[in-house]
Scaffold this active site. Structure first.
Site, PDB file in Angstrom:
ATOM      1  N   GLY A  22       0.820  -1.208   0.000  1.00 53.16           N
ATOM      2  CA  GLY A  22       0.000   0.000   0.000  1.00 53.16           C
ATOM      3  C   GLY A  22       0.847   1.247   0.000  1.00 53.16           C
ATOM      4  O   GLY A  22       2.062   1.197  -0.231  1.00 53.16           O
ATOM      5  N   GLY A  23       0.231   2.382   0.267  1.00 51.50           N
ATOM      6  CA  GLY A  23       0.951   3.637   0.234  1.00 51.50           C
ATOM      7  C   GLY A  23       1.864   3.841   1.423  1.00 51.50           C
ATOM      8  O   GLY A  23       2.900   4.504   1.320  1.00 51.50           O
ATOM      9  N   MET A  24       1.478   3.257   2.589  1.00 47.14           N
ATOM     10  CA  MET A  24       2.249   3.471   3.806  1.00 47.14           C
ATOM     11  C   MET A  24       3.039   2.246   4.240  1.00 47.14           C
ATOM     12  O   MET A  24       4.085   2.382   4.879  1.00 47.14           O
ATOM     13  CB  MET A  24       1.310   3.894   4.946  1.00 47.14           C
ATOM     14  N   ALA A  25       2.534   1.057   3.932  1.00 48.79           N
ATOM     15  CA  ALA A  25       3.165  -0.150   4.444  1.00 48.79           C
ATOM     16  C   ALA A  25       3.052  -1.284   3.436  1.00 48.79           C
ATOM     17  O   ALA A  25       2.250  -1.242   2.499  1.00 48.79           O
ATOM     18  CB  ALA A  25       2.514  -0.550   5.773  1.00 48.79           C
ATOM     19  N   LYS A  45       3.295  -6.637   8.896  1.00 47.01           N
ATOM     20  CA  LYS A  45       3.129  -5.307   8.301  1.00 47.01           C
ATOM     21  C   LYS A  45       4.373  -4.485   8.575  1.00 47.01           C
ATOM     22  O   LYS A  45       4.802  -4.345   9.723  1.00 47.01           O
ATOM     23  CB  LYS A  45       1.888  -4.631   8.896  1.00 47.01           C
ATOM     24  N   ASP A 151     -12.301   4.096  10.218  1.00 54.64           N
ATOM     25  CA  ASP A 151     -12.071   3.662   8.833  1.00 54.64           C
ATOM     26  C   ASP A 151     -12.844   2.387   8.529  1.00 54.64           C
ATOM     27  O   ASP A 151     -12.348   1.492   7.841  1.00 54.64           O
ATOM     28  CB  ASP A 151     -10.571   3.459   8.600  1.00 54.64           C
TER      29      ASP A 151
END
Length: 449
Positions: A22-25, A45, A151
Site C-alpha cells: 500500500g501507500g504506507m506499508a 506489516k 475507517d
C-alpha cells in the site's frame, strides 16, 4: 511492486512472500518455526522505506499496535507482536486467508448475483460484534480507551476461507493516550464516503461514527450501489451532510423492518442512531432473525463458490504449496447450495440490473462491473448516486407475492359485500311493486304478523 527486495527474515520470522503493498506499508506472509516441528503462519506489516524514519508515522504505527493488541475478539484480527529489527518496526498479526468484503462483493456482482439480506446482515452483525469489542477496549486500570476505528469500510472487513468475519486496520483509530495526535490543521482521517455528517461538519468523533459507517456498508450491500457518489469530494460531502437518503428497499427487495434499522443507523443526528455497535447488532438480529442462523460454513462455501479458484491460486503463490483444503465432493455440493441459499439474482435490483457499483479491495474507488453477456467496457462510468427524492417504487417480491394476491382478493370481496349491501338498502327503501294478478279467492288470507 515493492520498493526493495523482500527481506529473508524479520526478527524471528521467515518472510515467505509479499501479500500486498500500500501507500504506507507492505504486508508480508511470514512464518515462525519452533521445536518439534512447530510452525505458525502470520501476516507481517512493515512501514515503507520512505516512512521508516519518519517520527510521526512511527508513532502512528506503534499506536496501531498498542490499540489493536488490547482487543481480543473473534471478529477482530489479533495482533501478536510489535517487533523491531535493524531500526525497522514491524507488526505481526493473525493471517486470515480470504478476501476483503469489497473484493468479495465485486466477485458476487460479476456472477450477476447479490447477497441475500440474511447473508448481508450476518456479515454486518459479525463486524458489529468486533466493533463493539474495540469500542469497549480498556487500559490496565479498567478505564475506557474510547477507541474509534474511523475507517470502517468494505476494505477493512475480511471474510475468511473458514467463514470468519474480521475487522482489520486500526492504523488511524482514535483513542485516549495516543502517541500521535492529529493537530488542528490535520485533514480528515478515513474514507470520505463512509464518514458521518458530524465528523465532516464539526470534526466530532465517537463510537457512533463507526455505527454510521457500518450502516453505509450494509446499505451498499443491500442496494448494490454507492450510497454517496460524486464527481468531486465537495459534492460527496454535500450529499452526506444534506442527509436526505432513500432506504435500501427503494432499490432492492429488502424487508421493511431491515429498511427501518438501516435508516435509523444512518440518522443525521447521532443521538437518533443506535448508541452502540451492540445495539445496532441487536436491532439487525430482531429485524432479520434468520441472519443469526447463517453458519460460518455457509459463508465459507459461498466464498468458495465465488472466489474458490482465485483463493487457491493465491494460497499456492503465497505459500508455495497447493491449498487442497476442501474435498472434491464439498467443492461440488456446498458452494452450489450456498450460492442458492445466500444470494439471489441481480435483477432484484431496481435500475440497470446489468451494471452495479462494487467496492475494490484496495481503495474506496467505485468501479462499474459489467455483465459479461453485454460486452460492455470495463471502464464504463459508475452508476449515478442514489437519489434523495423521489424514492423509486419497491420491486416486486421474489416469486409469487401471495400477500399481495390475498389483499387483492380481500379487497374484491369487501367491495362486493359493500355493493350488495347498497343494492339491498336501495331495494328495501323503494315503493313495493304493484301486484299484477289478484290473489285467488279460494286461498285464505295471510294472517297479520
Amino acid at each position: 511492486m515493492s520498493a526493495r527486495p523482500i527481506p529473508p527474515r524479520l526478527g524471528a520470522y521467515e518472510i515467505l512472500s509479499e501479500v500486498k503493498s500500500g501507500g504506507m506499508a507492505t504486508l508480508y506472509l511470514g512464518r515462525r518455526s519452533g521445536p518439534a516441528g512447530f510452525s505458525r503462519t502470520v501476516a507481517i506489516k512493515v512501514l515503507k522505506d520512505h516512512l521508516a524514519h519518519n517520527t510521526q508515522f512511527i508513532k502512528m504505527f506503534i499506536d496501531e499496535a498498542r490499540i489493536a493488541s488490547r482487543i481480543t475478539h473473534p471478529n477482530v484480527v489479533h495482533i501478536e507482536e510489535l517487533g523491531e529489527a535493524h531500526g525497522q518496526y514491524f507488526l505481526v498479526m493473525e493471517y486470515v486467508h480470504g478476501a476483503s468484503l469489497g473484493e468479495f462483493l465485486t466477485r458476487v456482482a460479476q456472477m450477476e448475483r447479490r447477497l441475500h439480506p440474511k447473508a448481508a446482515v450476518a456479515v454486518i452483525m459479525a463486524a458489529a460484534a468486533g466493533l463493539h469489542a474495540a469500542h469497549e477496549t480498556r487500559d490496565d486500570e479498567g478505564n475506557l480507551l474510547n477507541v474509534v476505528h474511523r475507517d470502517v469500510s468494505p476494505q477493512n472487513i475480511l471474510v475468511g476461507a473458514k467463514g470468519e468475519v474480521k475487522l482489520i486496520d486500526f492504523g488511524i483509530a482514535k483513542a485516549r493516550n495516543r502517541l500521535h495526535v492529529t493537530d488542528a490543521s490535520g485533514g480528515l482521517k478515513g474514507k470520505l464516503r463512509y464518514m458521518a455528517p458530524e465528523q465532516l461538519e464539526r470534526g466530532e468523533v465517537d463510537r457512533r461514527v463507526d455505527v454510521y459507517a457500518l450502516a453505509v456498508v450494509l446499505w451498499e450491500i443491500l442496494a448494490m450501489r454507492r450510497l454517496f457518489h460524486g464527481a468531486s469530494d465537495p459534492e460527496v460531502i454535500q450529499r452526506i451532510t444534506r442527509g436526505q437518503l432513500p432506504p435500501p428497499g427503494a432499490f432492492a427487495d429488502v424487508p421493511f423492518a431491515l429498511d427501518a434499522v438501516v435508516m435509523k443507523a444512518l440518522s443525521h443526528d447521532p443521538d437518533k442512531r443506535p448508541q452502540t455497535a451492540r445495539a445496532f447488532r441487536q436491532a439487525l438480529k430482531d429485524a432479520i432473525p434468520e441472519a443469526a442462523a447463517v453458519d460460518p460454513v455457509e459463508l465459507a462455501s459461498l466464498l468458495t463458490a465465488t472466489m474458490g479458484l482465485e483463493l487457491a491460486e493465491r494460497e499456492g503463490r503465497l505459500t508455495g504449496r497447493p491449498s487442497g483444503s476442501m474435498s472434491t465432493s464439498e467443492l461440488d455440493v456446498l458452494p452450489a447450495q450456498a450460492l442458492q441459499d445466500l444470494t439471489e439474482p441481480l435483477d432484484q435490483v431496481v435500475g440497470d440490473p446489468q451494471t452495479v457499483v462494487a467496492m475494490t479491495p484496495m481503495s474506496d474507488r467505485a468501479v462499474a462491473v459489467p455483465a459479461p453477456m453485454l460486452g460492455r467496457s470495463p471502464n464504463a462510468p459508475s452508476l449515478p448516486p442514489a437519489p434523495a427524492a423521489p424514492v423509486p417504487a419497491r420491486p416486486a417480491g421474489r416469486g409469487i407475492d401471495w400477500k399481495t394476491i390475498a389483499l387483492i382478493i380481500g379487497g374484491l370481496l369487501v367491495g362486493a359485500a359493500i355493493a350488495g349491501g347498497a343494492i339491498f338498502i336501495l331495494r328495501a327503501n323503494r315503493a313495493p311493486e304493484p301486484i299484477l294478478t289478484p290473489l285467488p279467492t279460494h286461498e285464505a288470507p295471510i294472517p297479520p304478523g
